[in-house]
Write an enzyme that holds these catalytic residues in place. Structure first.
Site, PDB file in Angstrom:
ATOM      1  CG  HIS A   1       5.673  -7.756  -5.650  1.00 56.31           C
ATOM      2  ND1 HIS A   1       4.885  -7.612  -6.767  1.00 56.31           N
ATOM      3  CD2 HIS A   1       5.486  -9.033  -5.228  1.00 56.31           C
ATOM      4  CE1 HIS A   1       4.255  -8.748  -7.012  1.00 56.31           C
ATOM      5  NE2 HIS A   1       4.589  -9.614  -6.090  1.00 56.31           N
TER       6      HIS A   1
ATOM      7  NE  ARG B   1     -17.021  13.246  -6.412  1.00 57.72           N
ATOM      8  CZ  ARG B   1     -17.842  13.188  -5.382  1.00 57.72           C
ATOM      9  NH1 ARG B   1     -18.871  12.369  -5.404  1.00 57.72           N
ATOM     10  NH2 ARG B   1     -17.631  13.928  -4.313  1.00 57.72           N
TER      11      ARG B   1
ATOM     12  CB  SER C   1       2.334  -6.075  -8.044  1.00 59.94           C
ATOM     13  OG  SER C   1       1.927  -6.487  -6.758  1.00 59.94           O
TER      14      SER C   1
ATOM     15  CB  SER D   1      -4.783  -8.789  -9.074  1.00 61.51           C
ATOM     16  OG  SER D   1      -3.841  -9.758  -8.659  1.00 61.51           O
TER      17      SER D   1
ATOM     18  NE  ARG E   1     -12.698   4.849  -4.736  1.00 61.20           N
ATOM     19  CZ  ARG E   1     -13.746   5.507  -4.261  1.00 61.20           C
ATOM     20  NH1 ARG E   1     -13.911   6.795  -4.549  1.00 61.20           N
ATOM     21  NH2 ARG E   1     -14.630   4.903  -3.504  1.00 61.20           N
TER      22      ARG E   1
ATOM     23  CG  ASN F   1     -14.215   1.338  -4.788  1.00 64.33           C
ATOM     24  OD1 ASN F   1     -13.145   1.891  -5.025  1.00 64.33           O
ATOM     25  ND2 ASN F   1     -14.846   1.488  -3.648  1.00 64.33           N
TER      26      ASN F   1
ATOM     27  CB  THR G   1     -10.749   7.971   0.791  1.00 65.55           C
ATOM     28  OG1 THR G   1     -11.013   9.376   0.920  1.00 65.55           O
ATOM     29  CG2 THR G   1     -11.677   7.212   1.709  1.00 65.55           C
TER      30      THR G   1
ATOM     31  CD  GLU H   1       6.441 -12.645 -11.138  1.00 64.22           C
ATOM     32  OE1 GLU H   1       5.632 -13.421 -10.619  1.00 64.22           O
ATOM     33  OE2 GLU H   1       7.339 -13.024 -11.927  1.00 64.22           O
TER      34      GLU H   1
ATOM     35  CD1 TRP I   1      -1.026 -13.279  -9.609  1.00 60.05           C
ATOM     36  CD2 TRP I   1       0.203 -14.987  -8.868  1.00 60.05           C
ATOM     37  NE1 TRP I   1      -1.510 -13.617  -8.372  1.00 60.05           N
ATOM     38  CE2 TRP I   1      -0.770 -14.673  -7.893  1.00 60.05           C
ATOM     39  CE3 TRP I   1       1.097 -16.041  -8.628  1.00 60.05           C
ATOM     40  CZ2 TRP I   1      -0.869 -15.370  -6.679  1.00 60.05           C
ATOM     41  CZ3 TRP I   1       0.998 -16.729  -7.418  1.00 60.05           C
ATOM     42  CH2 TRP I   1       0.020 -16.389  -6.470  1.00 60.05           C
TER      43      TRP I   1
END
Length: 391
Positions: A187, A218, A182, A56, A249, A247, A28, A161, A87
């Site tokens: 890409h 946190r 991105s 995104s 991440r 979430n 993680t 892009e 996009w």
């Protein structure tokens, strides 16, 4: 396929980076992601970077962060100026936060927003402008920055892009109050999946960190924060939620891969620009094909071609010839957003006539560029289209 839309840019360095993460048994988000954020921000001369799981998601939390600022937050019903070509996830977060789109046409030659229409686009309810540099070609970012400053607008820069493009010696992705990138497979650099938000604003940085992970405190830096006051209850503080977050991440592997890809980026861009020169030489003087006019220094994601509508060429015949020659092609970015079914869910208004975006949608397409020599493929491309588009 003989001429692919995209190709892998990985080598041993990236697979070694994955193994490094596996050996540490911390999969993680951790130190590799943190290091990549810092290195990517430094590459652009920005203070803060926040990595997420996609471009995104980067757009999502970038827009969200402006809606949770203490002073002058974006609010439902506020307007945002956007280009007609981008996009889908350039637009979706704006709709999801209740913002109204003011859709402006693009320039046919650059495929970027027509900045001559900006003054016509603004109303008393306009609060932000979203800049998009299409397929490596910098938009008029300096003009939009000045326009935003003049009218007190937030400037959001979607640079997903156009990593490593430059305008007036300044990196694309460094003009906005918040800027997104991105790292999808096709890409400029690829981290499996991944994205980044850059900013110089400490409040936005803290908001982005909280929004990325559950809306909790946190992951925020130790010490005073501009977005909340810490309490003495450590047990509660470890799981304290202050924003309606997500979430989004990234994986630790993606951060490790990104560090290796970033080292290679200048070389990748140099090779892409060599290929661009070949493409421009072959297609630039041919009136049948409208290609992107380079603004600044493009990082040339791909090669766009619009069949000159005045000559009434047959795009289907061109596509058939490309397919037969084993050459990949696709719609330019996401095409004109006004042509998509999703617009029934949007609050939007067109600014004047939108003509060029429809022309690009109906007559255009793009083929791939790669960070290695593909001059033979570009020459084949021209030969195929020359035959298919004979007048």
């Amino acid at each position: 396929m003989y001429y692919e839309l995209a190709a892998s840019t990985w080598g041993k360095e990236e697979t070694d980076a994955i193994q490094r993460v596996i050996d540490r048994d911390r999969l993680t988000m951790g130190d590799e992601v943190k290091a990549f954020q810092n290195e990517f921000a430094a590459y652009h001369g920005k203070r803060y970077g926040v990595m997420v799981n996609s471009g995104s998601s980067a757009n999502l939390i970038a827009v969200a962060s402006l809606c949770f600022k203490k002073d002058r937050p974006l609010q439902r019903g506020d307007e945002v100026i956007v280009p007609a070509i981008s996009w889908s996830t350039t637009y979706h977060p704006l709709q999801q936060y209740g913002l109204k789109l003011r859709i402006v046409d693009v320039e046919l030659e650059t495929l970027n927003i027509d900045v001559s229409q900006l003054e016509a686009a603004i109303t008393p309810k306009t609060r932000a402008i979203m800049a998009v540099s299409i397929l490596g070609n910098p938009a008029a970012l300096d003009v939009m920055r000045a326009f935003a400053d003049k009218h007190g607008l937030y400037f959001i820069e979607d640079n997903c892009e156009s990593l490593d493009a430059e305008l007036n010696g300044k990196k694309a992705g460094t003009f906005g109050d918040v800027t997104t990138f991105s790292f999808f497979f096709s890409h400029h650099i690829a981290t499996m999946e991944g994205g980044m938000v850059l900013t110089d604003d400490e409040e936005l940085y803290h908001l982005l960190l909280a929004l990325r992970a559950h809306g909790w405190t946190r992951d925020l830096p130790a010490g005073p924060s501009p977005i909340f006051e810490r309490r003495d209850e450590d047990f509660f503080e470890a799981y304290r939620f202050i924003l309606p977050g997500y979430n989004v991440r990234p994986l630790e592997m993606s951060g490790a891969i990104g560090r290796e890809q970033l080292k290679k980026l200048p070389g990748f861009t140099a090779e892409r620009r060599k290929n661009l020169a070949v493409f421009q030489k072959l297609f630039g003087g041919d009136e049948r094909f409208i290609i992107q006019r380079e603004t600044g220094r493009s990082s040339t994601f791909s090669f766009t071609i619009i069949l000159n509508p005045a000559l009434k060429l047959d795009r289907k015949a061109a596509f058939a010839a490309l397919t037969k020659a084993d050459i990949g092609y696709r719609i330019i970015t996401g095409g004109c957003i006004l042509r998509h079914d999703v617009m029934k869910f949007y609050d939007y208004e067109m600014v004047g006539e939108v003509k060029n975006a429809f022309t690009a949608h109906d007559w255009g397409f793009f083929v791939g560029n790669q960070p290695f020599d593909i001059s033979d493929r570009i020459e084949k491309l021209y030969s195929v289209l020359d035959g298919a588009c004979a007048r």
